[in-house]
Write a protein that holds these residues in place. Structure first.
Motif, PDB file in Angstrom:
ATOM      1  N   ILE A  51      29.253  69.445  64.830  1.00 29.26           N
ATOM      2  CA  ILE A  51      30.902  69.723  64.368  1.00 29.26           C
ATOM      3  C   ILE A  51      31.765  70.600  65.282  1.00 29.26           C
ATOM      4  N   GLY A  52      30.925  71.112  66.262  1.00 29.10           N
ATOM      5  CA  GLY A  52      31.639  71.990  67.241  1.00 29.10           C
ATOM      6  C   GLY A  52      32.324  73.198  66.819  1.00 29.10           C
ATOM      7  N   PHE A  53      33.792  73.180  67.274  1.00 32.72           N
ATOM      8  CA  PHE A  53      34.366  74.145  66.731  1.00 32.72           C
ATOM      9  C   PHE A  53      35.015  74.339  65.106  1.00 32.72           C
ATOM     10  N   PHE A  54      34.744  73.243  64.581  1.00 34.13           N
ATOM     11  CA  PHE A  54      34.973  73.086  63.135  1.00 34.13           C
ATOM     12  C   PHE A  54      34.108  74.076  62.295  1.00 34.13           C
ATOM     13  N   TRP A  55      33.120  74.681  62.917  1.00 30.13           N
ATOM     14  CA  TRP A  55      32.306  75.794  62.343  1.00 30.13           C
ATOM     15  C   TRP A  55      33.248  77.048  62.174  1.00 30.13           C
ATOM     16  N   SER A  56      34.306  77.171  63.101  1.00 26.12           N
ATOM     17  CA  SER A  56      34.786  78.226  62.845  1.00 26.12           C
ATOM     18  C   SER A  56      35.839  78.161  61.660  1.00 26.12           C
ATOM     19  N   ILE A  57      36.194  77.025  61.373  1.00 28.42           N
ATOM     20  CA  ILE A  57      36.676  76.926  60.171  1.00 28.42           C
ATOM     21  C   ILE A  57      35.894  76.772  58.744  1.00 28.42           C
ATOM     22  N   PHE A  83      36.452  92.468  81.281  1.00 30.43           N
ATOM     23  CA  PHE A  83      35.143  92.027  80.462  1.00 30.43           C
ATOM     24  C   PHE A  83      35.679  92.493  78.926  1.00 30.43           C
ATOM     25  N   PRO A  84      36.021  93.734  78.647  1.00 31.23           N
ATOM     26  CA  PRO A  84      36.193  93.964  77.309  1.00 31.23           C
ATOM     27  C   PRO A  84      37.266  92.997  76.940  1.00 31.23           C
ATOM     28  N   MET A  85      38.400  92.814  77.650  1.00 28.75           N
ATOM     29  CA  MET A  85      39.539  92.033  77.199  1.00 28.75           C
ATOM     30  C   MET A  85      39.275  90.748  76.826  1.00 28.75           C
ATOM     31  N   GLN A  86      38.410  90.213  77.677  1.00 27.15           N
ATOM     32  CA  GLN A  86      37.791  88.755  77.407  1.00 27.15           C
ATOM     33  C   GLN A  86      37.174  88.699  76.108  1.00 27.15           C
ATOM     34  N   LYS A  87      36.234  89.686  75.714  1.00 25.75           N
ATOM     35  CA  LYS A  87      35.566  89.551  74.316  1.00 25.75           C
ATOM     36  C   LYS A  87      36.689  89.588  73.249  1.00 25.75           C
ATOM     37  N   CYS A  88      37.905  90.444  73.459  1.00 25.17           N
ATOM     38  CA  CYS A  88      38.698  90.597  72.353  1.00 25.17           C
ATOM     39  C   CYS A  88      39.397  89.538  72.260  1.00 25.17           C
ATOM     40  N   VAL A  89      39.806  88.778  73.571  1.00 25.13           N
ATOM     41  CA  VAL A  89      40.749  87.508  73.216  1.00 25.13           C
ATOM     42  C   VAL A  89      39.961  86.684  72.763  1.00 25.13           C
ATOM     43  N   PHE A  90      38.765  86.490  73.093  1.00 25.52           N
ATOM     44  CA  PHE A  90      37.878  85.264  72.584  1.00 25.52           C
ATOM     45  C   PHE A  90      37.635  85.597  70.979  1.00 25.52           C
ATOM     46  N   SER A  91      37.587  86.650  70.604  1.00 28.67           N
ATOM     47  CA  SER A  91      37.495  86.938  69.205  1.00 28.67           C
ATOM     48  C   SER A  91      38.786  86.595  68.397  1.00 28.67           C
ATOM     49  N   PHE A  92      39.937  86.716  69.160  1.00 32.40           N
ATOM     50  CA  PHE A  92      41.139  86.477  68.763  1.00 32.40           C
ATOM     51  C   PHE A  92      41.603  84.901  68.532  1.00 32.40           C
ATOM     52  N   VAL A  93      41.012  84.312  69.469  1.00 35.36           N
ATOM     53  CA  VAL A  93      40.999  82.822  69.413  1.00 35.36           C
ATOM     54  C   VAL A  93      40.229  82.537  68.174  1.00 35.36           C
ATOM     55  N   ASN A  94      39.074  82.764  67.972  1.00 38.47           N
ATOM     56  CA  ASN A  94      38.115  82.497  66.853  1.00 38.47           C
ATOM     57  C   ASN A  94      38.841  82.814  65.601  1.00 38.47           C
ATOM     58  N   MET A  95      39.467  83.894  65.511  1.00 43.14           N
ATOM     59  CA  MET A  95      40.224  84.176  64.544  1.00 43.14           C
ATOM     60  C   MET A  95      41.284  83.324  64.210  1.00 43.14           C
ATOM     61  N   LEU A  96      42.088  82.738  65.030  1.00 46.69           N
ATOM     62  CA  LEU A  96      43.212  81.913  64.970  1.00 46.69           C
ATOM     63  C   LEU A  96      42.486  80.462  64.324  1.00 46.69           C
ATOM     64  N   PHE A  97      41.259  80.181  64.616  1.00 46.54           N
ATOM     65  CA  PHE A  97      40.491  79.075  64.129  1.00 46.54           C
ATOM     66  C   PHE A  97      40.330  79.311  62.524  1.00 46.54           C
ATOM     67  N   SER A  98      39.912  80.364  62.456  1.00 48.25           N
ATOM     68  CA  SER A  98      39.821  80.977  60.652  1.00 48.25           C
ATOM     69  C   SER A  98      40.996  81.025  60.134  1.00 48.25           C
TER      70      SER A  98
END
Lengths: 457, 242
Positions: free
Chosen positions: A231-237, A304-319
């Motif tokens: 179910i792919g990115f639905f896991w984020s939800i 690199f640190p920015m990448q991880k932060c933005v990635f987590s931010f996108v994840n949070m948007l899913f949640s």
């Protein structure tokens, strides 16, 4: 700027912060009092006179609060609430304990039909029986709650938190401490910024060339995270939803946590907290994990640190989608204030990037930081009101939690989503100060040490 | 204006020393500040000025600091002492396909590697066909890189790295990419760049190649400059070594 000049700037900022803090506290206090009396009661089922211990401001005399409550009760009772039938008063002695009943009053027919202030006032005075004050508690209650039951069966709840004097003094003290801390941070930021501003401009100018890289790396992270899951990115939800179910079940049934809309309360806190910790711990190891790339090509390393932060931010948007679902199911209203949620969230992102850069730098030279930080995040979680309401805290703990930057991000996000109130200027100021201070410190520390990274990874 | 100025550069590394057997040794080393690391000087007081349009070679035995010098010029490393100034855009061919992710397809990696080198996505999209043509990988565009042969990976890396005519090209032993036909193609492309006025910095163990391409050569020995000068002079001396 000489050493003395720098010190002077920092001290001046601290002083200003204290003055500002006290000023803001005063204004807030006055405004809250005014707002309490003008509350549009008929529109809401639950009216919070003050939601948490902090909004009845530090330095307030419990008797004044009581008299405010009295005026309020009188107004509602006599004017807007002439159909009320029953009125119950509850109190608690300590924060976190359940409410017990103080007294229950049935409204007499004279009051209801008379509809005049004069008769009403007399009846009201008679009903109270204690020196004219309707609500008067002999005990030093921590909080009181008043429930109205209307004629048609609609019930209204009004709650007030009364601080005891000890805590009031501590509240003031914590405000000074917070002001000192933030003022110091702001002063330090100004000093550092003044010294480094030219370098910083060059440093960040390169970002324009490399923002595609940032986007690509974040996209790759997302792709890799859900590779080969059905179910792919639905896991984020789904993930936060399942988490929420477990936590809600445990805390509402097992520990009898007394928070309205606990599911939303928890989820709002979790979203922000999880984002910040995931982003910072990701950023912490990002430099170490990108060793292969750093050794081979020149890339600005802050990517690199920015990448991880933005990635987590996108994840949070899913949640946030999960949060939306829960809000729909539990009928938490949607208001225009939801449009303001980017403010705390983006400030939290800036804060995370700064902290992440500091952690990443530290982790390159001392791997111990990585292990230490896992313990630290656990402590941090308990110092953030995610699963518990602020009301259960008292004295020292309350002040410690208020020094936690995450408290402000969580609280203002929650206010916007759950309580439909806009964070005030002081709260936004504190959030912005933490974010910018952390970002500036992070950039400077990172920049100073980045040339040596390659020798240690 | 010279393209590259290397000014009294010294580079020191920390050599990893992982073996520490007991607490006593740990404490002693901690007090002596040499825990885990021991200093190693890779380059010592190296200076050179490379003019624009020049093709400059670096020769030396293994471990003489050639690659370190290239990394310093391309900005990957920063010198411990001294300074390196490069005027112009640099395309480093030090490690082909740096940042390739072997789980992803050639297409995805192409865009990724493009952004690693600082090119915009728009730009990469325009040159996509050209790169794939040059790398001769048309049929494999959507195959994950892990299924590629090493030659194919190197070809893709070279094609992306030499996509733009840079002002400074840094080449580290990469002309041994793929089969001889592709090698000829690579050398032709590099020669095209030289003809177009690009400054080239080459490291190679093949003295023939250096003699064929370069005008000036530096000979490094254990991190120190042994000789700098005309290609035949230096290469002649270097050959005497065996």
């Amino acid at each position: 700027m000489g050493k003395k000049g720098k010190l002077a700037v920092i001290c001046a900022c601290m002083l200003l912060a204290i003055l500002f803090g006290q000023g803001v506290a005063g204004i807030q206090q006055a405004r809250e009092k005014a707002a309490e009396l003008r509350y549009p009661l008929t529109e809401l089922e639950t009216v919070n006179l003050s939601r948490t211990g902090d909004s009845v401001t530090a330095g307030e005399d419990p008797q004044i609060i009581l008299s405010t409550v009295n005026t309020y009760v009188k107004e509602i009772f006599l004017e807007s609430f002439d159909t009320a039938e029953e009125l119950q008063i509850f109190y608690t002695d300590a924060a976190g304990e359940p409410f017990s009943e103080e007294k229950s009053i049935f409204v007499s027919p004279e009051v209801k039909t008379g509809n005049s202030t004069e008769t009403g006032n007399a009846a009201w005075q008679g009903g109270s029986g204690r020196g004219g004050a309707f609500v008067s508690l002999e005990r030093n209650a921590a909080a009181l709650r008043i429930d109205f039951t209307g004629a048609v069966g609609s019930s209204y709840r009004l709650s007030a938190v009364v601080l005891n004097p000890v805590r009031t003094a501590a509240g003031n003290f914590s405000m000074v401490l917070v002001s000192l801390l933030l003022g110091g941070l702001a002063g330090l930021s100004i000093v550092v910024f003044a010294a480094e501003r030219r370098n910083l401009r060059i440093y960040l100018g390169a970002f324009r060339k490399y923002h595609y890289l940032l986007e690509d790396m974040v996209a790759r992270d997302i792709k890799l995270k859900y590779r080969r899951s059905i179910i792919g990115f639905f896991w984020s939800i789904l993930n936060p939803l399942l988490m929420m179910c477990v936590i809600t079940a445990v805390f509402q049934n097992l520990f009898r946590m007394n928070v309205d809309n606990f599911a939303v309360y928890y989820l709002t806190g979790w979203c922000v907290f999880n984002f910040v910790t995931e982003a910072t711990s990701g950023a912490m190891t990002s430099i170490l994990n990108s060793g292969a790339l750093i050794r081979k090509v020149y890339i600005p390393k802050y990517i690199f640190p920015m990448q991880k932060c933005v990635f987590s931010f996108v994840n949070m948007l899913f949640s946030l989608a999960a949060l939306l679902v829960v809000m729909l199911v539990l009928r938490v209203g949607f208001t225009w204030r939801l449009l303001l949620i980017p403010v705390p969230l983006l400030l939290a992102l800036v804060f995370s990037v700064g902290l992440g850069m500091i952690l990443a730098t530290a982790a390159v030279f001392f791997r111990d930081v990585i292990h230490l930080y896992t313990v630290f995040t656990m402590v941090w979680m308990y110092l953030t009101p995610i699963i518990y309401p602020m009301e259960i805290l008292s004295g020292a703990m309350f002040n410690i939690v208020k020094m936690n930057p995450l408290y402000y991000y969580v609280d203002s996000f929650r206010r916007l989503v759950l309580y439909h109130t806009v964070p005030d200027a002081a709260e936004i100021g504190i959030m912005a100060a933490w974010a910018l201070g952390s970002m500036l410190m992070g950039t400077v520390v990172f920049k100073k040490k980045q040339d040596r990274f390659i020798l240690f990874i | 204006m010279p393209a590259i100025v290397i000014d009294h550069v010294t580079m020191k590394f920390n050599m990893s020393k992982e073996r520490i057997d007991n607490m006593k040794e740990y404490l002693i080393k901690l007090l002596k500040h040499q825990l885990f690391y021991e200093e190693f000087t890779a380059l010592e007081d190296v200076s050179a000025t490379i003019e624009t349009g020049e093709v400059f070679g670096i020769v030396g035995l293994n471990g003489s600091g050639k690659s370190t010098l290239l990394k310093l010029v391309s900005g990957i490393l920063k010198p411990t002492a001294g300074s390196v100034t490069a005027n112009g855009t640099i395309s480093p061919l030090i490690e082909l396909g740096a940042g390739f992710d072997f789980e992803m397809t050639a297409r995805e990696n192409l865009f990724m590697n493009g952004s690693v080198l600082g090119y915009s996505r728009e730009f990469m999209r325009k040159r996509f066909d050209e790169i794939i043509e040059f790398a001769e990988l048309r049929e494999f565009v959507d195959v994950p890189l892990k299924n590629f042969s090493s030659g194919m990976v190197a070809r893709l890396g070279f094609s992306i790295a030499t996509l733009v005519k840079p002002e400074i090209l840094i080449v580290d032993e990469i002309l041994a990419v793929g089969d001889f036909l592709f090698q000829q193609k690579c050398e032709k492309r590099i020669q095209e760049m030289m003809a177009g006025g690009t400054t080239v910095l080459i490291v190679s163990h093949s003295i023939e190649q250096i003699e064929r391409l370069c005008s000036r050569v530096m000979w490094l020995e254990k991190g120190k400059v042994r000789m700098v000068g005309e290609v035949h002079e230096v290469c002649g001396a270097y050959r005497q070594l065996s």
